[in-house]
Design a protein around this motif. Structure first.
Motif, mmCIF file in Angstrom:
data_model
loop_
_atom_site.group_PDB
_atom_site.id
_atom_site.type_symbol
_atom_site.label_atom_id
_atom_site.label_comp_id
_atom_site.label_asym_id
_atom_site.label_seq_id
_atom_site.Cartn_x
_atom_site.Cartn_y
_atom_site.Cartn_z
ATOM 1 N N GLN A 209 -10.923 13.169 0.867
ATOM 2 C CA GLN A 209 -9.596 13.766 0.999
ATOM 3 C C GLN A 209 -8.917 13.593 2.362
ATOM 4 O O GLN A 209 -7.710 13.346 2.415
ATOM 5 C CB GLN A 209 -9.689 15.258 0.660
ATOM 6 N N PRO A 210 -9.631 13.739 3.469
ATOM 7 C CA PRO A 210 -8.932 13.575 4.764
ATOM 8 C C PRO A 210 -8.214 12.243 4.885
ATOM 9 O O PRO A 210 -7.159 12.154 5.523
ATOM 10 C CB PRO A 210 -10.064 13.706 5.785
ATOM 11 N N ALA A 211 -8.778 11.201 4.271
ATOM 12 C CA ALA A 211 -8.124 9.888 4.330
ATOM 13 C C ALA A 211 -6.776 9.939 3.630
ATOM 14 O O ALA A 211 -5.787 9.360 4.100
ATOM 15 C CB ALA A 211 -9.017 8.831 3.689
ATOM 16 N N LEU A 212 -6.707 10.659 2.505
ATOM 17 C CA LEU A 212 -5.448 10.763 1.769
ATOM 18 C C LEU A 212 -4.431 11.592 2.547
ATOM 19 O O LEU A 212 -3.264 11.204 2.678
ATOM 20 C CB LEU A 212 -5.703 11.401 0.406
ATOM 21 N N PHE A 213 -4.875 12.726 3.072
ATOM 22 C CA PHE A 213 -3.948 13.623 3.765
ATOM 23 C C PHE A 213 -3.408 13.005 5.058
ATOM 24 O O PHE A 213 -2.313 13.349 5.504
ATOM 25 C CB PHE A 213 -4.642 14.964 4.073
ATOM 26 N N ALA B 283 0.832 -1.203 0.000
ATOM 27 C CA ALA B 283 0.000 0.000 0.000
ATOM 28 C C ALA B 283 0.869 1.256 0.000
ATOM 29 O O ALA B 283 0.574 2.236 -0.696
ATOM 30 C CB ALA B 283 -0.923 -0.012 1.220
ATOM 31 N N HIS B 284 1.950 1.228 0.771
ATOM 32 C CA HIS B 284 2.804 2.412 0.835
ATOM 33 C C HIS B 284 3.596 2.599 -0.454
ATOM 34 O O HIS B 284 3.864 3.734 -0.863
ATOM 35 C CB HIS B 284 3.724 2.342 2.058
ATOM 36 N N ALA B 285 3.966 1.483 -1.080
ATOM 37 C CA ALA B 285 4.637 1.601 -2.370
ATOM 38 C C ALA B 285 3.693 2.250 -3.377
ATOM 39 O O ALA B 285 4.087 3.153 -4.140
ATOM 40 C CB ALA B 285 5.076 0.218 -2.858
ATOM 41 N N VAL B 286 2.456 1.837 -3.365
ATOM 42 C CA VAL B 286 1.457 2.438 -4.262
ATOM 43 C C VAL B 286 1.326 3.935 -3.976
ATOM 44 O O VAL B 286 1.301 4.767 -4.898
ATOM 45 C CB VAL B 286 0.093 1.735 -4.075
ATOM 46 N N LEU C 168 -6.778 3.665 5.255
ATOM 47 C CA LEU C 168 -7.140 5.025 4.845
ATOM 48 C C LEU C 168 -6.925 5.206 3.350
ATOM 49 O O LEU C 168 -7.743 5.817 2.648
ATOM 50 C CB LEU C 168 -6.311 6.053 5.608
ATOM 51 N N LEU C 169 -5.807 4.658 2.876
ATOM 52 C CA LEU C 169 -5.512 4.787 1.450
ATOM 53 C C LEU C 169 -6.572 4.086 0.620
ATOM 54 O O LEU C 169 -7.049 4.612 -0.403
ATOM 55 C CB LEU C 169 -4.128 4.189 1.174
ATOM 56 N N MET C 170 -6.974 2.903 1.072
ATOM 57 C CA MET C 170 -8.024 2.182 0.356
ATOM 58 C C MET C 170 -9.331 2.970 0.390
ATOM 59 O O MET C 170 -10.079 3.011 -0.593
ATOM 60 C CB MET C 170 -8.208 0.786 0.976
ATOM 61 N N LEU C 171 -9.590 3.596 1.520
ATOM 62 C CA LEU C 171 -10.808 4.403 1.641
ATOM 63 C C LEU C 171 -10.782 5.559 0.643
ATOM 64 O O LEU C 171 -11.781 5.847 -0.021
ATOM 65 C CB LEU C 171 -10.918 4.940 3.076
ATOM 66 N N TYR C 172 -9.611 6.187 0.529
ATOM 67 C CA TYR C 172 -9.500 7.302 -0.419
ATOM 68 C C TYR C 172 -9.687 6.811 -1.852
ATOM 69 O O TYR C 172 -10.394 7.429 -2.649
ATOM 70 C CB TYR C 172 -8.148 7.994 -0.273
#
Lengths: 110, 474
Positions: free
Chosen positions: B291-295, B181-184, B281-285
């Motif tokens: 946006q808050p999930a991404l930030f 996920a972090h690589a993505v 959070l990333l999956m949610l975004y």
């Protein structure tokens, strides 16, 4: 209690062959400290992490924009806070020690 | 204050002097009476670097606190011999005769019994049905302000439902998922998304604020869940201020009783849970575009990166302490530094040879010395950075922040969001200023103490006065 500990404890309890009984009276007038006996009081373990969310307010100003406090009060090369609005506040939000707005758009520290 | 117990009356406390490295108690001149073990004390093998087997004794103390002592097994064996019937003198005499490795004579053991076991209530008077509570231990927490948010009971209720996350195959699978996920995020998403915090609306900024706070909570829950899985039931979660940082914390003092491997698991459990949370959070975004999930993802990652610092008492410190098996790493590092400082001025410190007050195998001592060197450099660097921050930034900016409060309060139309932002911004700066000022004052006091001990040593070397120790506390 592990088996190793039990074993060590059992060894301690074995009657000694050459035990010497001290004839001195029970008299301990000297100062007592834990180190003398290899005893140590263990420190409290409060495992912590900086609250990025809480420190996000460090970036917010009255106009809703981030500012990026630097040594001279402005981000180098931007003429003000605007340059830091992008991502410059990230380290700032982490721990509030953002003196390191570099000349790229990413803060380079802490 | 002198307790009223006839047994403890004999133990005369005094204020520690500058040169003392541990609480000092003047032991009694004579001891008689019958003692029994405190039934509230629990004991476990202590997994740490030492030259002999150690036990850890947990003693309930004032204010629902628990004091924890690491004690050599040979002395723990003495503690076990008190049965509430045999006279203390007899117990000590028999212990000297029957425990070949006890390493102390009767006189010294009497001091140990009275100065420590009785004083700290590991032993109680056999004929006293209501013994006094033990003296409070010094507050060793580095947090200068803390607010408990979740009681042990609430933590247990939540953590009990999450222990499955530490099942090995699930843990490794999720850890791999976090990496992917972090690589993505960093390879594909971040380069194409300008994370403009300043461009966020107040509501989105507030939501980001809350999500980031939730990520901190997830982190602490990760610590707590690992500890609860290991059998701990007294873990609490809260928030506080450490140095200049507002932090979330989990009180994991109880994990001292666990094997080192489990302690390390509890140490890294925070990063594990927060990493999983950030991935969700990333999956949610990606699924909703919220946006808050991404930030909140990079905010969580910055916090994780900072937490691995081994010199501040964040997660990295405890990982180093538990991996190396060096308990009380900071205090012992200070002892080594103090001894070096004293030696620099031509005298030995108050701790024997000066390397460490607690005998360890050579390899662990080497690690401790290396850690002391590196942490000394780090704290010098930190002091310079914090001075800069205070002088050139916070103090310079503070009057403007202060003036903004009445300005926002009188502005028409009044904006609750703006007022809250101004107040919060001011409060955080105030907390940081107080924290840094406190840190600097402590540092200054220690420098003065070291300077004084050096001066004493120098005069002693020249034959003016007798050197009095002066290792001090850093």
């Amino acid at each position: 209690m592990t088996s190793d500990t039990k074993k060590a404890l059992a060894q301690l309890r074995d009657p000694p062959e050459s035990a010497t009984l001290s004839s001195s009276p029970i008299d301990g007038a000297a100062l007592f400290s834990l180190e003398e006996f290899s005893v140590m009081e263990l420190e409290e373990r409060h495992e912590m992490i900086g609250c990025c969310g809480a420190n996000l307010a460090f970036c917010s100003t009255t106009n809703g924009n981030c500012d990026c406090p630097t040594i001279n009060g402005a981000c180098p090369g931007t003429g003000g806070n605007v340059g830091c609005v992008d991502v410059g506040c990230l380290p700032d939000t982490q721990c509030g020690t953002n003196n390191w707005c570099g000349d790229n758009e990413f803060c380079d520290g802490p | 204050m002198r307790p009223a117990s006839p047994f403890v009356d004999l133990a005369e406390e005094r204020e520690p002097a500058d040169g003392d490295v541990a609480p000092v108690v003047r032991a009694p001149a004579a001891r008689v009476g019958v003692l029994r073990p405190n039934p509230a004390v629990s004991a476990h093998p202590f997994d740490a670097q030492a030259r002999e087997p150690m036990m850890i004794c947990e003693v309930p103390s004032a204010g629902d606190q628990v004091a924890r002592f690491a004690i050599p097994l040979r002395l723990f064996a003495l503690l076990e011999r008190f049965d509430g019937e045999t006279d203390t003198t007899t117990v000590i005499r028999r212990a000297c005769a029957e425990l070949p490795n006890i390493q102390h004579d009767e006189t010294t053991l009497a001091r140990f019994v009275n100065g420590f076991l009785v004083h700290r209530r590991l032993l109680l008077p056999a004929n006293d049905p209501a013994p006094l509570p033990p003296p409070a231990s010094p507050d060793t927490s580095p947090l200068y302000f803390r607010v408990p948010l979740l009681s042990a009971r609430a933590v247990n209720a939540i953590a009990d439902r999450l222990t499955w996350l530490y099942t090995p195959w699930i843990g490794w699978t999720l850890a791999a998922g976090v990496l992917i996920a972090h690589a993505v995020f960093y390879i594909w998403i971040l380069p194409t998304h300008a994370l403009r915090f300043g461009a966020l609306s107040p509501a989105t900024l507030l939501a980001t604020f809350l999500v980031a706070g939730a990520s901190t909570f997830a982190h602490e829950l990760g610590h707590a869940t690992a500890a609860v899985r290991g059998g701990c039931r007294r873990v609490t979660i809260g928030a506080g201020v450490y140095l200049y940082m507002i932090v979330g914390y989990a009180d994991l003092s109880e994990v001292w009783r666990l094997p080192r491997r489990q302690r390390v698991l509890a140490d890294v459990g925070g990063v594990y849970f927060q990493g999983v949370f950030a991935s969700l959070l990333l999956m949610l975004y990606l699924g909703t575009g919220w946006q808050p999930a991404l930030f909140a993802v990079p905010l969580a990652d910055v916090a994780i990166a900072a937490s691995i610092n081994p010199f501040l008492r964040l997660d990295g410190y405890w990982v180093v302490s538990d991996l190396t098996g060096i308990a009380n790493l900071r205090a012992r590092s200070r002892s080594v530094f103090s001894a070096w400082w004293t030696r620099l001025w031509g005298r030995r410190g108050g701790m024997g040879d000066g390397a460490d007050v607690w005998p360890m195998p050579a390899r662990a001592t080497t690690i401790l010395v290396a850690y002391t060197l590196l942490s000394s450099v780090f704290f010098v660097w930190l002091a310079i950075q914090l001075s800069t921050l205070v002088l050139w930034n916070l103090l310079y900016d503070y009057p403007h922040r202060l003036a903004a409060v009445p300005h926002e309060l009188t502005r028409q139309p009044l904006s609750a969001m703006h007022v809250a932002a101004v107040l919060l911004s001011l409060a955080i700066r105030t907390a940081i200023l107080v924290g840094i000022t406190r840190f600097m004052l402590t540092l200054g006091a220690n420098v003065l103490r070291f300077a004084r001990s050096a001066s004493d040593a120098h005069r002693s070397r020249n034959g003016n006065v007798l050197y009095t120790g002066g290792a001090g506390k850093a």
